[in-house]
Scaffold this motif. Structure first.
Motif, short mmCIF file in Angstrom:
data_model
loop_
_atom_site.label_atom_id
_atom_site.label_comp_id
_atom_site.label_asym_id
_atom_site.label_seq_id
_atom_site.Cartn_x
_atom_site.Cartn_y
_atom_site.Cartn_z
N GLN A 4 0.79 -1.08 0.06
CA GLN A 4 0.17 0.10 0.00
C GLN A 4 1.01 1.20 -0.09
OE1 GLN A 4 -1.03 -2.81 1.82
NE2 GLN A 4 -2.34 -3.01 0.25
N ARG A 58 -5.82 -4.02 -2.69
CA ARG A 58 -6.68 -3.75 -1.97
C ARG A 58 -7.71 -2.57 -2.36
NH1 ARG A 58 -5.52 -6.48 3.09
NH2 ARG A 58 -3.46 -7.22 2.88
N TYR A 59 -8.93 -3.03 -2.04
CA TYR A 59 -9.98 -1.91 -2.46
C TYR A 59 -9.95 -0.79 -1.48
CZ TYR A 59 -12.18 -5.04 -5.69
OH TYR A 59 -12.20 -6.11 -6.83
N GLY A 60 -9.28 -0.58 -0.52
CA GLY A 60 -9.22 0.50 0.48
C GLY A 60 -8.30 1.35 -0.16
N LEU A 63 -10.00 4.37 -1.93
CA LEU A 63 -10.18 5.54 -0.83
C LEU A 63 -8.80 6.75 -0.46
CD1 LEU A 63 -12.30 3.85 1.82
CD2 LEU A 63 -13.18 5.32 -0.02
N SER A 111 -9.92 1.13 -8.50
CA SER A 111 -10.69 -0.29 -8.16
C SER A 111 -10.75 -1.23 -9.24
CB SER A 111 -12.28 0.06 -8.21
OG SER A 111 -12.47 0.96 -6.91
#
Length: 131
Positions: A4, A58-60, A63, A111
């Motif tokens: 990340q 990761r879909y977070g 954000l 996404s």
């Protein structure tokens, strides 16, 4: 965790570098206009976010991209509001549609990148259990 951090650094680095080198970025305006430069900035942001999503998986991360792009837009609106002697809220509302397109394009790209990246991982797990 390191994925990340690397993904965020790639996205921020590429957006900053391309913005500086090619002069393609989100630009706040004194009056509403959605021009070809805005479309280019949104598409470029989407592709860069897609690359970051491939790294992150990761879909977070979508954000995080939305927050980063919103921060960049707020900085542009802040500078235009300072030169126009207008309040920040008025300048933000004036550029609201452009900001929405830029931020949502980044979220969409991130996404899709996560979806593609996690699809490769699932395919590898089916072939090599425990990988």
């Amino acid at each position: 965790m390191w994925r990340q951090i690397a993904a965020v650094l790639v996205v921020v680095g590429l957006v900053t570098g391309i913005t500086h080198y090619f002069r393609i970025s989100f630009v706040a305006k004194a009056s509403f206009a959605f021009e070809s430069g805005d479309v280019m900035a949104a598409m470029l942001g989407m592709w860069i976010a897609l690359l970051g999503g491939l790294i992150s998986r990761r879909y977070g991360f979508a954000l995080a991209v939305a927050g980063t792009y919103l921060l960049m837009c707020c900085l542009a609106v802040y500078f235009i509001s300072r030169f126009l002697d207008d309040d920040f809220a008025g300048a933000f509302a004036l550029n609201g549609w452009n900001i929405a397109v830029y931020v949502l394009g980044g979220m969409l790209g991130a996404s899709v990148g996560v979806f593609i990246g996690s699809g490769r991982r699932r395919a590898r797990e089916r072939v090599l259990p425990g990988a």
